[in-house]
Motif scaffolding. Sequence first.
Motif, PDB file in Angstrom:
ATOM      1  N   TYR A 160       0.833  -1.207   0.000  1.00  0.00           N
ATOM      2  CA  TYR A 160       0.000   0.000   0.000  1.00  0.00           C
ATOM      3  C   TYR A 160       0.875   1.267   0.000  1.00  0.00           C
ATOM      4  CZ  TYR A 160      -4.011   2.902   1.287  1.00  0.00           C
ATOM      5  OH  TYR A 160      -5.007   3.854   1.311  1.00  0.00           O
ATOM      6  N   THR A 193       6.710  -6.920   3.309  1.00  0.00           N
ATOM      7  CA  THR A 193       6.356  -6.034   4.415  1.00  0.00           C
ATOM      8  C   THR A 193       4.964  -6.360   4.959  1.00  0.00           C
ATOM      9  OG1 THR A 193       7.685  -4.292   3.425  1.00  0.00           O
ATOM     10  CG2 THR A 193       6.079  -3.616   5.080  1.00  0.00           C
ATOM     11  N   THR A 225       4.401  -7.774   8.733  1.00  0.00           N
ATOM     12  CA  THR A 225       3.587  -6.974   9.648  1.00  0.00           C
ATOM     13  C   THR A 225       2.423  -7.801  10.199  1.00  0.00           C
ATOM     14  OG1 THR A 225       4.160  -5.062   8.314  1.00  0.00           O
ATOM     15  CG2 THR A 225       2.349  -4.783   9.867  1.00  0.00           C
ATOM     16  N   ALA A 259      -9.326  -8.238   4.525  1.00  0.00           N
ATOM     17  CA  ALA A 259      -8.808  -9.614   4.528  1.00  0.00           C
ATOM     18  C   ALA A 259      -8.247 -10.048   3.179  1.00  0.00           C
ATOM     19  CB  ALA A 259      -9.892 -10.579   4.990  1.00  0.00           C
ATOM     20  N   VAL A 311     -13.077 -10.045   7.210  1.00  0.00           N
ATOM     21  CA  VAL A 311     -13.922  -8.939   6.758  1.00  0.00           C
ATOM     22  C   VAL A 311     -13.458  -8.503   5.372  1.00  0.00           C
ATOM     23  CG1 VAL A 311     -14.797  -6.629   7.293  1.00  0.00           C
ATOM     24  CG2 VAL A 311     -13.997  -8.129   9.144  1.00  0.00           C
ATOM     25  N   ARG A 358     -17.966  -6.164   4.633  1.00  0.00           N
ATOM     26  CA  ARG A 358     -17.377  -4.912   5.100  1.00  0.00           C
ATOM     27  C   ARG A 358     -18.450  -3.936   5.609  1.00  0.00           C
ATOM     28  NH1 ARG A 358     -14.347  -1.294   0.755  1.00  0.00           N
ATOM     29  NH2 ARG A 358     -12.896  -3.037   0.611  1.00  0.00           N
ATOM     30  N   VAL A 386      -7.593  -1.694   8.211  1.00  0.00           N
ATOM     31  CA  VAL A 386      -8.504  -0.717   7.600  1.00  0.00           C
ATOM     32  C   VAL A 386      -8.599   0.589   8.399  1.00  0.00           C
ATOM     33  CG1 VAL A 386     -10.944  -0.330   7.068  1.00  0.00           C
ATOM     34  CG2 VAL A 386      -9.821  -2.415   6.290  1.00  0.00           C
ATOM     35  N   VAL A 398      -3.022  -2.081  12.389  1.00  0.00           N
ATOM     36  CA  VAL A 398      -1.927  -2.200  11.427  1.00  0.00           C
ATOM     37  C   VAL A 398      -1.980  -1.103  10.376  1.00  0.00           C
ATOM     38  CG1 VAL A 398      -1.007  -3.664   9.586  1.00  0.00           C
ATOM     39  CG2 VAL A 398      -1.743  -4.693  11.733  1.00  0.00           C
ATOM     40  N   ASP A 424       4.005  -1.358  14.384  1.00  0.00           N
ATOM     41  CA  ASP A 424       4.876  -0.613  13.466  1.00  0.00           C
ATOM     42  C   ASP A 424       5.981  -1.531  12.968  1.00  0.00           C
ATOM     43  OD1 ASP A 424       6.472   1.300  12.134  1.00  0.00           O
ATOM     44  OD2 ASP A 424       7.700   1.465  13.933  1.00  0.00           O
ATOM     45  N   ILE A 473      -3.586  -0.728  -5.974  1.00  0.00           N
ATOM     46  CA  ILE A 473      -3.593  -1.071  -4.543  1.00  0.00           C
ATOM     47  C   ILE A 473      -4.230   0.057  -3.734  1.00  0.00           C
ATOM     48  CG2 ILE A 473      -1.282  -0.242  -3.804  1.00  0.00           C
ATOM     49  CD1 ILE A 473      -1.018  -3.029  -2.361  1.00  0.00           C
ATOM     50  N   GLY A 532      -7.826  -0.324  -3.629  1.00  0.00           N
ATOM     51  CA  GLY A 532      -8.323  -1.541  -2.967  1.00  0.00           C
ATOM     52  C   GLY A 532      -8.627  -2.672  -3.933  1.00  0.00           C
ATOM     53  N   VAL A 584      -6.209  -4.800  -5.373  1.00  0.00           N
ATOM     54  CA  VAL A 584      -5.217  -5.880  -5.447  1.00  0.00           C
ATOM     55  C   VAL A 584      -5.606  -6.979  -4.462  1.00  0.00           C
ATOM     56  CG1 VAL A 584      -2.800  -6.461  -4.980  1.00  0.00           C
ATOM     57  CG2 VAL A 584      -3.362  -4.376  -6.242  1.00  0.00           C
TER      58      VAL A 584
HETATM   59  P1  NDP Z   1      -3.854  -3.852   0.461  1.00  0.00           P
HETATM   60  O1  NDP Z   1      -4.390  -2.813  -0.446  1.00  0.00           O
HETATM   61  O2  NDP Z   1      -3.268  -5.097  -0.097  1.00  0.00           O
HETATM   62  O3  NDP Z   1      -5.012  -4.274   1.476  1.00  0.00           O
HETATM   63  C1  NDP Z   1      -5.904  -3.353   2.051  1.00  0.00           C
HETATM   64  C2  NDP Z   1      -7.301  -3.948   2.027  1.00  0.00           C
HETATM   65  O4  NDP Z   1      -8.167  -3.094   2.780  1.00  0.00           O
HETATM   66  C3  NDP Z   1      -7.918  -4.001   0.638  1.00  0.00           C
HETATM   67  O5  NDP Z   1      -7.522  -5.138  -0.088  1.00  0.00           O
HETATM   68  C4  NDP Z   1      -9.388  -4.038   0.980  1.00  0.00           C
HETATM   69  O6  NDP Z   1      -9.704  -5.371   1.424  1.00  0.00           O
HETATM   70  C5  NDP Z   1      -9.480  -3.122   2.206  1.00  0.00           C
HETATM   71  N1  NDP Z   1      -9.843  -1.746   1.840  1.00  0.00           N
HETATM   72  C6  NDP Z   1      -9.303  -0.983   0.858  1.00  0.00           C
HETATM   73  N2  NDP Z   1      -9.884   0.232   0.822  1.00  0.00           N
HETATM   74  C7  NDP Z   1     -10.817   0.230   1.810  1.00  0.00           C
HETATM   75  C8  NDP Z   1     -11.765   1.192   2.279  1.00  0.00           C
HETATM   76  N3  NDP Z   1     -11.858   2.403   1.724  1.00  0.00           N
HETATM   77  N4  NDP Z   1     -12.553   0.860   3.323  1.00  0.00           N
HETATM   78  C9  NDP Z   1     -12.453  -0.371   3.904  1.00  0.00           C
HETATM   79  N5  NDP Z   1     -11.601  -1.317   3.488  1.00  0.00           N
HETATM   80  C10 NDP Z   1     -10.787  -1.016   2.467  1.00  0.00           C
HETATM   81  O7  NDP Z   1      -2.787  -3.126   1.416  1.00  0.00           O
HETATM   82  P2  NDP Z   1      -1.783  -3.806   2.462  1.00  0.00           P
HETATM   83  O8  NDP Z   1      -2.389  -5.057   2.991  1.00  0.00           O
HETATM   84  O9  NDP Z   1      -0.418  -3.802   1.885  1.00  0.00           O
HETATM   85  O10 NDP Z   1      -1.784  -2.698   3.623  1.00  0.00           O
HETATM   86  C11 NDP Z   1      -2.964  -2.484   4.398  1.00  0.00           C
HETATM   87  C12 NDP Z   1      -2.755  -1.304   5.334  1.00  0.00           C
HETATM   88  O11 NDP Z   1      -1.743  -1.640   6.290  1.00  0.00           O
HETATM   89  C13 NDP Z   1      -2.293  -0.020   4.648  1.00  0.00           C
HETATM   90  O12 NDP Z   1      -2.892   1.089   5.272  1.00  0.00           O
HETATM   91  C14 NDP Z   1      -0.788  -0.029   4.883  1.00  0.00           C
HETATM   92  O13 NDP Z   1      -0.225   1.257   4.823  1.00  0.00           O
HETATM   93  C15 NDP Z   1      -0.741  -0.628   6.279  1.00  0.00           C
HETATM   94  N6  NDP Z   1       0.537  -1.230   6.617  1.00  0.00           N
HETATM   95  C16 NDP Z   1       1.093  -0.880   7.811  1.00  0.00           C
HETATM   96  C17 NDP Z   1       2.268  -1.422   8.217  1.00  0.00           C
HETATM   97  C18 NDP Z   1       2.789  -1.095   9.569  1.00  0.00           C
HETATM   98  O14 NDP Z   1       3.988  -1.225   9.820  1.00  0.00           O
HETATM   99  N7  NDP Z   1       1.934  -0.685  10.492  1.00  0.00           N
HETATM  100  C19 NDP Z   1       3.029  -2.322   7.326  1.00  0.00           C
HETATM  101  C20 NDP Z   1       2.310  -2.741   6.140  1.00  0.00           C
HETATM  102  C21 NDP Z   1       1.108  -2.163   5.793  1.00  0.00           C
HETATM  103  P3  NDP Z   1     -11.124  -6.083   1.116  1.00  0.00           P
HETATM  104  O15 NDP Z   1     -11.382  -5.858  -0.337  1.00  0.00           O
HETATM  105  O16 NDP Z   1     -10.901  -7.507   1.486  1.00  0.00           O
HETATM  106  O17 NDP Z   1     -12.128  -5.395   1.992  1.00  0.00           O
END
Ligand code: NDP
Length: 332
Positions: A45, A130, A134, A159, A181, A202, A225, A246, A273, A317, A320, A322
């Motif tokens: 992301y 990453t 995480t 998820a 979710v 969701r 989220v 996260v 983090d 990504i 949302g 990917v």
């Molecule tokens: P992805 O885009 O792969 O996954 C995020 C998922 O969140 C989407 O696939 C979707 O899942 C859901 N989503 C997307 N937009 C929305 C929305 N507007 N409202 C509700 N749900 C939504 O990203 P990552 O998994 O790589 O990262 C997820 C988050 O974690 C990011 O914010 C990223 O910055 C953060 N992160 C933090 C880290 C840390 O060190 N704290 C390290 C890595 C990531 P679905 O379609 O299944 O609902």
Amino acid sequence: MKALIVDKADDGVTATIEKIDEARLPEGDGERMVTVRVTYSTVNYKDGLCLTGGGGLVRTYPHVPGIDFAGIVEASDDPRYAPGDKVVLTGWRVGEAWWGGYAEKARVKGDWLVPLPDGLTDRQAMAVGTAGFTAMLAVMALEAHKVLPGGRPVLVTGAAGGVGSVATAILAKLGYEVAAVTGRPETADYLKRLGAASIVEREALASAPARPLGKETYAGAVDAVGGAMCAHILTLLEYRGSLAAVGLAGGAALEGASVIPFLLRGVNLLGIDSVMQPRENRLVAWERVATDLPLDLLETMIDEVPLEAVPQLGRDILAGKVRGRAVVDLSL
Ligand code: NDP
């Protein structure tokens, strides 16, 4: 060497693949530097933000994004690494404040690297990347707060995304009942294959909580989220339940949150983090990934792409779109 360069333009930033001289790699400042031939990187992301100029993460242009990579040491001023060693990098603001993994080579401080974990290939380590690292940290935080298998279900939000997919697979393998979710009902079969016991739409959790406390439903949560969903889940945790926060894919503000779940149910909000994790914790978390994540399931999460596909995936990504983990093979 081939590199994906982002640069400032009048209307935002550009992202182009270029052939550049290796001498342009950052030198470091008398630090013990290691030059790595990058074999794999991934699209997270945060990479989406760096590729599009979002979030103010990249301050200096031109820039090579890519917040994680795996590869083979080519040259090293650090006695811990010799040419030929296999290494992995996540965090330390590489790909944001320092040139990252979207190039055939990277030069970083030896302190930022870890050896490729036993039992994982470089491709598998980046399929985790990453996001998966995480997810492991989040599961370890829940364990440390006594959210253990055998109790009420654990929610995983976002998820079908990177963090969510890996968290679902790890928790299920460890024996937790996972409630996944997602806003994409078409991913239900995929999530069930990863081990989710149930799918939560969701929309059921997306808006701010109607009441300061709801029914005790979940022992814990891994939340990628944020926003109103995070506030909502806090009201549904059982007594002394824990939420590992996260990410913020759905927003940063905790709309509708109150202190009531903390006061009347003793719930915990655990910040995760991955960026500045000390090296000792990194080694433990990577070891746990290698043992606790079913590698056959990891394979089902992977979409393998060439560097050329990365700019579009960065936009996808953020939207949302990917599923699972986009792994960049630098040899393609
Ligand atoms: P992805 O885009 O792969 O996954 C995020 C998922 O969140 C989407 O696939 C979707 O899942 C859901 N989503 C997307 N937009 C929305 C929305 N507007 N409202 C509700 N749900 C939504 O990203 P990552 O998994 O790589 O990262 C997820 C988050 O974690 C990011 O914010 C990223 O910055 C953060 N992160 C933090 C880290 C840390 O060190 N704290 C390290 C890595 C990531 P679905 O379609 O299944 O609902």
